[in-house]
Design a protein around this motif. Structure first.
Motif, PDB file in Angstrom:
ATOM      1  N   LEU A  22      63.853   8.809-106.650  1.00  0.00           N
ATOM      2  CA  LEU A  22      62.738   8.190-105.928  1.00  0.00           C
ATOM      3  C   LEU A  22      63.130   6.796-105.434  1.00  0.00           C
ATOM      4  CD1 LEU A  22      59.639   7.860-105.233  1.00  0.00           C
ATOM      5  CD2 LEU A  22      59.340   7.043-107.552  1.00  0.00           C
ATOM      6  N   LEU A  23      63.735   6.008-106.319  1.00  0.00           N
ATOM      7  CA  LEU A  23      64.096   4.633-105.961  1.00  0.00           C
ATOM      8  C   LEU A  23      65.172   4.599-104.874  1.00  0.00           C
ATOM      9  CD1 LEU A  23      64.096   3.182-109.569  1.00  0.00           C
ATOM     10  CD2 LEU A  23      62.548   2.493-107.735  1.00  0.00           C
ATOM     11  N   ASN A  24      66.080   5.566-104.914  1.00  0.00           N
ATOM     12  CA  ASN A  24      67.150   5.638-103.903  1.00  0.00           C
ATOM     13  C   ASN A  24      66.622   6.008-102.534  1.00  0.00           C
ATOM     14  OD1 ASN A  24      69.626   4.968-104.850  1.00  0.00           O
ATOM     15  ND2 ASN A  24      69.916   6.931-105.905  1.00  0.00           N
ATOM     16  N   ALA A  25      65.668   6.960-102.521  1.00  0.00           N
ATOM     17  CA  ALA A  25      65.188   7.492-101.242  1.00  0.00           C
ATOM     18  C   ALA A  25      64.132   6.598-100.608  1.00  0.00           C
ATOM     19  CB  ALA A  25      64.627   8.898-101.450  1.00  0.00           C
ATOM     20  N   ALA A  26      63.417   5.819-101.424  1.00  0.00           N
ATOM     21  CA  ALA A  26      62.260   5.068-100.916  1.00  0.00           C
ATOM     22  C   ALA A  26      62.583   4.177 -99.706  1.00  0.00           C
ATOM     23  CB  ALA A  26      61.625   4.261-102.046  1.00  0.00           C
ATOM     24  N   PRO A  27      63.681   3.404 -99.716  1.00  0.00           N
ATOM     25  CA  PRO A  27      63.924   2.518 -98.575  1.00  0.00           C
ATOM     26  C   PRO A  27      64.109   3.286 -97.259  1.00  0.00           C
ATOM     27  CG  PRO A  27      65.336   1.934-100.411  1.00  0.00           C
ATOM     28  CD  PRO A  27      64.680   3.227-100.769  1.00  0.00           C
ATOM     29  N   GLN A  28      64.636   4.518 -97.342  1.00  0.00           N
ATOM     30  CA  GLN A  28      64.808   5.300 -96.106  1.00  0.00           C
ATOM     31  C   GLN A  28      63.488   5.834 -95.570  1.00  0.00           C
ATOM     32  OE1 GLN A  28      67.752   7.452 -98.256  1.00  0.00           O
ATOM     33  NE2 GLN A  28      68.413   5.330 -98.291  1.00  0.00           N
ATOM     34  N   VAL A  29      62.585   6.232 -96.456  1.00  0.00           N
ATOM     35  CA  VAL A  29      61.371   6.899 -95.970  1.00  0.00           C
ATOM     36  C   VAL A  29      60.233   5.916 -95.667  1.00  0.00           C
ATOM     37  CG1 VAL A  29      61.973   9.055 -97.131  1.00  0.00           C
ATOM     38  CG2 VAL A  29      60.455   7.434 -98.286  1.00  0.00           C
ATOM     39  N   LEU A  30      60.298   4.707 -96.237  1.00  0.00           N
ATOM     40  CA  LEU A  30      59.231   3.726 -95.966  1.00  0.00           C
ATOM     41  C   LEU A  30      59.381   3.138 -94.557  1.00  0.00           C
ATOM     42  CD1 LEU A  30      59.112   1.720 -99.328  1.00  0.00           C
ATOM     43  CD2 LEU A  30      57.256   3.131 -98.389  1.00  0.00           C
ATOM     44  N   LYS A  31      58.225   2.910 -93.903  1.00  0.00           N
ATOM     45  CA  LYS A  31      58.234   2.172 -92.628  1.00  0.00           C
ATOM     46  C   LYS A  31      58.519   0.710 -92.918  1.00  0.00           C
ATOM     47  CE  LYS A  31      54.360   4.677 -90.594  1.00  0.00           C
ATOM     48  NZ  LYS A  31      52.929   4.602 -90.363  1.00  0.00           N
ATOM     49  N   PRO A  32      58.983  -0.058 -91.926  1.00  0.00           N
ATOM     50  CA  PRO A  32      59.041  -1.506 -92.145  1.00  0.00           C
ATOM     51  C   PRO A  32      57.633  -2.001 -92.497  1.00  0.00           C
ATOM     52  CG  PRO A  32      60.169  -0.893 -90.112  1.00  0.00           C
ATOM     53  CD  PRO A  32      59.485   0.352 -90.605  1.00  0.00           C
ATOM     54  N   GLY A  33      57.521  -2.817 -93.530  1.00  0.00           N
ATOM     55  CA  GLY A  33      56.202  -3.266 -94.002  1.00  0.00           C
ATOM     56  C   GLY A  33      55.586  -2.311 -95.014  1.00  0.00           C
ATOM     57  N   GLY A  34      56.172  -1.123 -95.171  1.00  0.00           N
ATOM     58  CA  GLY A  34      55.670  -0.159 -96.157  1.00  0.00           C
ATOM     59  C   GLY A  34      55.957  -0.652 -97.573  1.00  0.00           C
ATOM     60  N   ARG A  35      55.125  -0.223 -98.502  1.00  0.00           N
ATOM     61  CA  ARG A  35      55.238  -0.780 -99.858  1.00  0.00           C
ATOM     62  C   ARG A  35      55.573   0.280-100.907  1.00  0.00           C
ATOM     63  NH1 ARG A  35      50.620  -5.486-100.174  1.00  0.00           N
ATOM     64  NH2 ARG A  35      51.731  -6.860 -98.735  1.00  0.00           N
ATOM     65  N   LEU A  36      56.374  -0.170-101.869  1.00  0.00           N
ATOM     66  CA  LEU A  36      56.721   0.685-103.013  1.00  0.00           C
ATOM     67  C   LEU A  36      56.191   0.016-104.278  1.00  0.00           C
ATOM     68  CD1 LEU A  36      58.296   3.019-104.379  1.00  0.00           C
ATOM     69  CD2 LEU A  36      60.296   1.520-104.405  1.00  0.00           C
ATOM     70  N   VAL A  37      55.340   0.740-104.996  1.00  0.00           N
ATOM     71  CA  VAL A  37      54.748   0.196-106.215  1.00  0.00           C
ATOM     72  C   VAL A  37      55.028   1.177-107.351  1.00  0.00           C
ATOM     73  CG1 VAL A  37      52.602  -0.526-107.344  1.00  0.00           C
ATOM     74  CG2 VAL A  37      52.913  -0.920-104.890  1.00  0.00           C
ATOM     75  N   ILE A  38      55.583   0.666-108.443  1.00  0.00           N
ATOM     76  CA  ILE A  38      55.910   1.548-109.572  1.00  0.00           C
ATOM     77  C   ILE A  38      55.273   0.988-110.844  1.00  0.00           C
ATOM     78  CG2 ILE A  38      57.774   2.634-110.884  1.00  0.00           C
ATOM     79  CD1 ILE A  38      58.625   3.214-108.218  1.00  0.00           C
ATOM     80  N   ILE A  39      54.570   1.852-111.540  1.00  0.00           N
ATOM     81  CA  ILE A  39      54.034   1.472-112.855  1.00  0.00           C
ATOM     82  C   ILE A  39      54.858   2.205-113.911  1.00  0.00           C
ATOM     83  CG2 ILE A  39      52.008   1.412-114.367  1.00  0.00           C
ATOM     84  CD1 ILE A  39      50.260   1.767-111.875  1.00  0.00           C
ATOM     85  N   SER A  40      55.543   1.448-114.767  1.00  0.00           N
ATOM     86  CA  SER A  40      56.374   2.075-115.799  1.00  0.00           C
ATOM     87  C   SER A  40      55.735   1.848-117.166  1.00  0.00           C
ATOM     88  CB  SER A  40      57.779   1.488-115.763  1.00  0.00           C
ATOM     89  OG  SER A  40      57.723   0.136-116.142  1.00  0.00           O
ATOM     90  N   PHE A  41      56.193   2.633-118.152  1.00  0.00           N
ATOM     91  CA  PHE A  41      55.559   2.558-119.467  1.00  0.00           C
ATOM     92  C   PHE A  41      56.494   2.246-120.620  1.00  0.00           C
ATOM     93  CE2 PHE A  41      52.110   4.279-117.146  1.00  0.00           C
ATOM     94  CZ  PHE A  41      51.026   3.689-117.767  1.00  0.00           C
TER      95      PHE A  41
END
Ligand SMILES: C[S@@+](CC[C@H](N)C(=O)[O-])C[C@H]1O[C@@H](n2cnc3c(N)ncnc32)[C@H](O)[C@@H]1O
Length: 218
Positions: A146-165
């Motif tokens: 998920l972390l590897n692919a996110a920068p490719q699929v997000l638009k510029p200005g798109g946001r990635l938010v992760i809640i870990s436990f």
């Protein structure tokens, strides 16, 4: 649109620069934990299942009863951060077949008695159950994908938010964000992870170990 799939499958199916935001709320839900039949809880008698996706092949029952002692110890050490992994693995192998959550928790409780007051506060099976769950669901691999692919699929200005436990997850998220910031792909939205305040922890004790990190695609 609703789509059923792992975090890894969901991001891999997207076209480049098409997504406005991704929020990944990692781990298991309270509903899963409370459903004894899913096998996540050592406090409720259930089959040793632990699959997040009931269509997946591998169950905790197979790991517990068919892995050799060394492999079992490695899983418990790597994904549970459990110092007594060898001792626990030995006890599991000697007690086979183990069919239920409570049976497994008892085997672990005998093998790894609490050594001091601090350890007495959490059940001795906590870390082993965490390890089996992470392994069965390949949770850390999915998170890395998920972390590897996110920068490719997000638009510029798109946001990635992760809640870990837990710290294994958070370390992976923290390192990936840092690396991508260095490469100029993200701007961090919060410097330190956002954690629940006292009032939220009172209301919802399970939130106590949550850490939220957020970044914006540049
Ligand atoms: C913490 S819960 C989400 C709770 C939800 N946000 C809510 O407020 O009710 C995490 C969910 O993610 C799912 N899950 C865990 N690991 C996953 C993965 N690698 N891929 C897809 N879903 C996953 C679990 O089955 C669980 O339903």
């Amino acid at each position: 649109t609703l789509q059923h799939g792992s975090f890894a499958e969901l991001v891999n199916d997207q076209r480049p620069a098409t997504i406005d935001g991704i929020l990944a709320d990692l781990g298991m839900s309270s509903l899963q934990l409370q459903d004894a039949a899913r096998g996540f809880s050592f406090q409720a008698e259930g089959a040793l299942d632990m699959r997040m996706n009931p269509q997946a092949e591998l169950t905790a029952e197979q790991v517990v009863n068919h892995f050799d002692e060394r492999e079992l110890a490695d899983v418990i050490y790597e994904f549970g951060d459990e110092r007594r992994s060898r001792r626990i693995a030995r006890a599991i192998v000697r007690s086979r077949p183990i069919r239920t959550t409570v049976q497994l928790a008892e085997v672990i409780a005998v093998a790894a008695r609490p050594m001091n007051q601090a350890e007495r506060r959490i059940h001795p099976a906590t870390k082993t159950f965490q390890a089996l769950r992470i392994f069965v669901n390949r949770e850390l691999d999915d998170l890395r994908t998920l972390l590897n692919a996110a920068p490719q699929v997000l638009k510029p200005g798109g946001r990635l938010v992760i809640i870990s436990f837990h710290s294994l997850e958070d370390r992976i998220v923290k390192d990936a964000f840092r690396e991508r910031v260095k490469q100029g792909h993200y701007r961090l939205l919060v410097k330190k992870p956002v954690t629940p305040g006292e009032e939220e922890i009172d209301r919802n004790p399970r939130s106590r170990s949550a850490k939220l990190r957020a970044a914006e695609r540049v």
